[in-house]
Design an enzyme around this catalytic site. Structure first.
Site, PDB file in Angstrom:
ATOM      1  N   ASP A  76       8.750   6.474   8.363  1.00  0.00           N
ATOM      2  CA  ASP A  76       8.203   7.794   8.521  1.00  0.00           C
ATOM      3  C   ASP A  76       7.076   8.374   7.471  1.00  0.00           C
ATOM      4  O   ASP A  76       6.813   9.431   7.733  1.00  0.00           O
ATOM      5  CB  ASP A  76       9.351   8.830   8.778  1.00  0.00           C
ATOM      6  CG  ASP A  76      10.441   8.753   7.519  1.00  0.00           C
ATOM      7  OD1 ASP A  76       9.774   8.415   6.305  1.00  0.00           O
ATOM      8  OD2 ASP A  76      11.389   8.773   7.802  1.00  0.00           O
ATOM      9  N   GLY A 123       0.754  -1.219  -0.141  1.00  0.00           N
ATOM     10  CA  GLY A 123      -0.027   0.068  -0.092  1.00  0.00           C
ATOM     11  C   GLY A 123       0.755   1.170   0.040  1.00  0.00           C
ATOM     12  O   GLY A 123       1.914   1.210  -0.046  1.00  0.00           O
ATOM     13  N   ASP A 141       4.608  -4.140  -7.601  1.00  0.00           N
ATOM     14  CA  ASP A 141       3.892  -2.990  -7.018  1.00  0.00           C
ATOM     15  C   ASP A 141       4.403  -1.677  -7.551  1.00  0.00           C
ATOM     16  O   ASP A 141       3.796  -0.795  -7.588  1.00  0.00           O
ATOM     17  CB  ASP A 141       4.016  -3.165  -5.532  1.00  0.00           C
ATOM     18  CG  ASP A 141       5.421  -3.024  -4.939  1.00  0.00           C
ATOM     19  OD1 ASP A 141       6.155  -4.097  -5.208  1.00  0.00           O
ATOM     20  OD2 ASP A 141       5.809  -1.854  -4.011  1.00  0.00           O
ATOM     21  N   ASP A 178       7.097   4.762 -10.286  1.00  0.00           N
ATOM     22  CA  ASP A 178       7.875   4.643  -9.166  1.00  0.00           C
ATOM     23  C   ASP A 178       9.675   4.521  -9.235  1.00  0.00           C
ATOM     24  O   ASP A 178      10.058   3.550  -9.133  1.00  0.00           O
ATOM     25  CB  ASP A 178       7.363   3.222  -8.440  1.00  0.00           C
ATOM     26  CG  ASP A 178       6.097   3.584  -7.552  1.00  0.00           C
ATOM     27  OD1 ASP A 178       5.857   4.775  -7.351  1.00  0.00           O
ATOM     28  OD2 ASP A 178       5.630   2.547  -6.926  1.00  0.00           O
TER      29      ASP A 178
END
EC number: 2.7.7.-
Length: 475
Positions: free
Chosen positions: A121, A86, A244, A254
Site C-alpha cells: 500500500d 526501490g 538497501d 532506515d
C-alpha cells in the site's frame, strides 16, 4: 514557506528513478516538529506549523522547486539478492541547499504506492513513524551518524499490518538516499554507464576529496565501520542491515525494528522476524563488512584492480577497531589504550551477560562510582569484585584525576536512551490522540548525557511488561 531547491539527483535522468506524485495523506495533522531539523533547511521552526508546510509534507501540494521521485535500487535482504526494490513507500520530494552550502534530501516516508511497492500500500503507520522520528534524533544527540527527522504527520487513513492501524508520514532529512543497493542495481543489470554516472555523482556531491572509485570504496567502508563501532559502544542494534538499508555516507538509515541493549546479551536480536539471528547485536560488525564486500563486488567493473577489495577489507577492520577501542576506553574512563584493555572489556561483558546487567545503567553508574557497589549490580556485586580490582589497577596507570575522569565519562555514557518501552508508551498514547509523550521524549533525548532530575524515571530499567517487546520489520 520557501526552500532553496537544488535537485542534483533528479538531473541523473529517468533510469535512476520514477517521477511520480505523492498520494496525499487524508485529513493530515502535524503532530511533531523538530526545530533542529528546520535549521538544516534554513527554515524558521514556526514555518513547520503553517498550512503550506502541512500540505507539502503530507504530499498534498508541491511547492515551487520540488521534484518528487521514487529512487530505484536493489539489495541483499537477509543474505538473498532482490534485483529490483526501490522506494516502495517513500518519495524524495527534492534536495535543498542551505546557506552553509550543505545539500539535504527531503524524503517523505509513507507517500503511498510507487512502481517499486511490489503490490503493497506504500504507507507507513503511526507506530513506525514515531519510532523513526525519535530514534534518528536520539542517535544524532548521542553522536552517532544518522539521518535526521523534520516532522511527523498523522492521518485517519486505515492501514492493515499485523493489526489495523492508521497511516502517518515522517519527513526524513539526509545528506543522501543513495544506498549500497543503488550500485548493486546498476551493476547486476549490466547498466555500467549508469553505474559510472552514479559513482561520478557520489564522488562529486559527497566525496570530492577522493581520486577514484577505489578510494571512494575505501572511504565508504571506513565510515560504515566507524558508524557500527559506535552502535556497538552504545549498545544499539539496527535490526535489518540489508544492503538497501546501508547509506553510502556511513549514517544510520532506515529505522525499523531497532533496539537499544538493556540487559546485556551479546546475541541480542531486536527484530523478532530475524529467526536465524543474522542481524544479532554481536553480528553487526561482520555484517557491515559483508555489506561492504557486496558493494565492492557491485563496483568491480569500475575498480582499477581487484586488490582494492582486499584493501577495503583491511581498511574496514582498521577503522572499526580503532574507533571501537577508543570509544570503549572513553566509556571506561581510560586516557590511553594499553595492552590488556581488550581482555578487561571482554571479561566485563562476560560478567554482564552472566548477570543480565543493564548496559546503559552500568556505564552511567560506573562514571559516578564511589566506594559502594553499583546499584545496577544488585545482589550480583560480589561476582564483579575481581574485575573491579583489575579495573582499578588499570586506572592507576593513567594520570587523570578522578574529577576529570568522572566528567569525561559522563560525557560519553548516556543517562537516557530510547528504550523500546518508552517508545511504546509514546505510541500507545499517540494512537489515542495524545501526542505529548512524543514531544517529551524528543526533548529529553536531545540531552542524553545531562541530569534531568524531573525525568529520572526515564533512566530506569524497563518494567516487566517492557523487557521483551516484539519489534518487527513493520515497526
Amino acid at each position: 514557506m520557501k526552500l532553496n531547491f537544488d535537485n542534483q539527483f533528479a538531473a541523473l535522468g529517468e533510469k535512476f528513478y520514477a517521477a511520480i506524485p505523492a498520494r496525499p495523506l487524508p485529513n493530515p495533522r502535524m503532530v511533531a516538529t523538530n526545530p533542529n531539523g528546520a535549521a538544516l533547511l534554513d527554515l524558521d521552526p514556526d514555518d513547520l506549523q503553517s498550512k503550506d508546510a502541512l500540505q507539502f509534507f503530507s504530499g498534498a501540494k508541491m511547492i515551487d522547486g520540488a521534484d518528487p521521485l521514487a529512487m530505484v535500487y536493489a539489495g541483499h535482504q537477509f543474505g538473498g539478492y532482490s534485483p529490483r526494490l526501490g522506494d516502495g513507500r517513500g518519495l524524495l520530494l527534492g534536495q535543498v541547499r542551505n546557506q552553509k552550502n550543505e545539500l539535504w534530501d527531503i524524503h517523505l516516508k509513507g507517500a503511498g504506492p510507487s512502481p517499486f511497492c511490489r503490490g503493497a500500500d506504500g504507507r507507513a503507520v503511526l507506530r513506525s513513524s514515531i519510532r523513526e522520528y525519535l530514534a534518528s534524533e536520539a542517535l544524532h544527540h548521542l553522536g552517532i551518524p544518522t539521518s535526521r527527522a523534520l516532522c511527523l504527520i498523522h492521518s485517519d487513513e486505515p492501514v492493515q499490518r499485523e493489526r489495523l492501524e492508521t497511516a502517518a508520514g515522517v519527513i526524513r532529512l539526509s545528506e543522501t538516499h543513495v544506498r549500497f543497493g543503488s550500485f548493486e542495481y546498476f551493476s547486476y543489470t549490466n547498466q555500467h554507464d549508469e553505474l559510472q554516472a552514479l559513482c561520478d555523482y557520489t564522488r562529486r556531491i559527497h566525496y570530492p576529496e577522493v581520486v577514484d572509485v577505489d578510494h571512494m570504496l575505501q572511504e565508504i567502508a571506513g565510515r560504515t565501520a566507524e558508524m557500527i563501532a559506535a552502535w556497538q559502544a552504545f549498545g544499539f542494534a539496527h535490526g535489518v542491515m540489508n544492503t538497501d538499508n546501508m547509506s553510502i555516507l556511513g549514517q544510520t538509515f532506515d529505522y525499523g525494528p531497532y533496539g537499544f541493549m538493556e540487559a546485556f546479551d551479546p546475541h541480542y536480536i531486536c527484530n523478532h522476524s530475524d529467526d536465524g539471528g543474522r542481524y544479532a547485536f554481536d553480528q553487526q560488525p561482520n555484517v557491515g563488512l559483508w555489506n561492504c564486500l557486496a558493494l565492492a563486488h557491485a563496483l568491480k567493473p569500475l575498480l582499477a584492480d581487484e586488490s582494492s577489495i582486499e584493501q577495503m577489507r583491511e581498511h574496514y577492520q582498521i577503522r572499526f577497531f580503532k574507533r571501537y577501542n577508543r570509544l570503549m576506553a572513553d566509556k571506561l574512563g581510560l586516557q590511553t589504550i594499553a595492552e590488556g584493555d581488550e581482555l578487561l572489556v571482554h571479561d566485563l561483558f562476560d560478567l554482564m551477560a552472566e548477570n543480565q546487567v543493564d548496559y546503559t545503567l552500568f556505564f552511567r553508574q560506573l562514571s559516578d562510582r564511589t566506594d559502594q557497589p553499583l546499584p545496577v549490580l544488585k545482589d550480583n556485586a560480589p561476582q564483579f569484585t575481581a574485575w573491579f580490582a583489575a579495573y582499578d589497577a588499570r586506572l592507576a596507570q593513567d594520570s587523570q584525576t578522578p574529577e576529570a575522569r568522572r566528567s569525561a565519562m559522563r560525557a560519553i555514557n548516556p543517562k537516557y536512551i530510547l528504550r523500546n518501552y518508552l517508545a511504546q508508551t509514546a505510541i500507545e498514547k499517540a494512537e489515542q490522540g495524545d501526542y505529548s509523550e512524543i514531544a517529551r521524549l524528543h526533548s529529553l533525548l536531545q540531552f542524553p548525557f545531562d541530569d534531568q532530575i524531573e525525568w529520572d524515571h526515564y533512566a530506569s530499567e524497563p518494567p516487566d511488561w517492557g523487557r521483551h517487546l516484539d519489534i518487527s520489520c513493520s515497526s
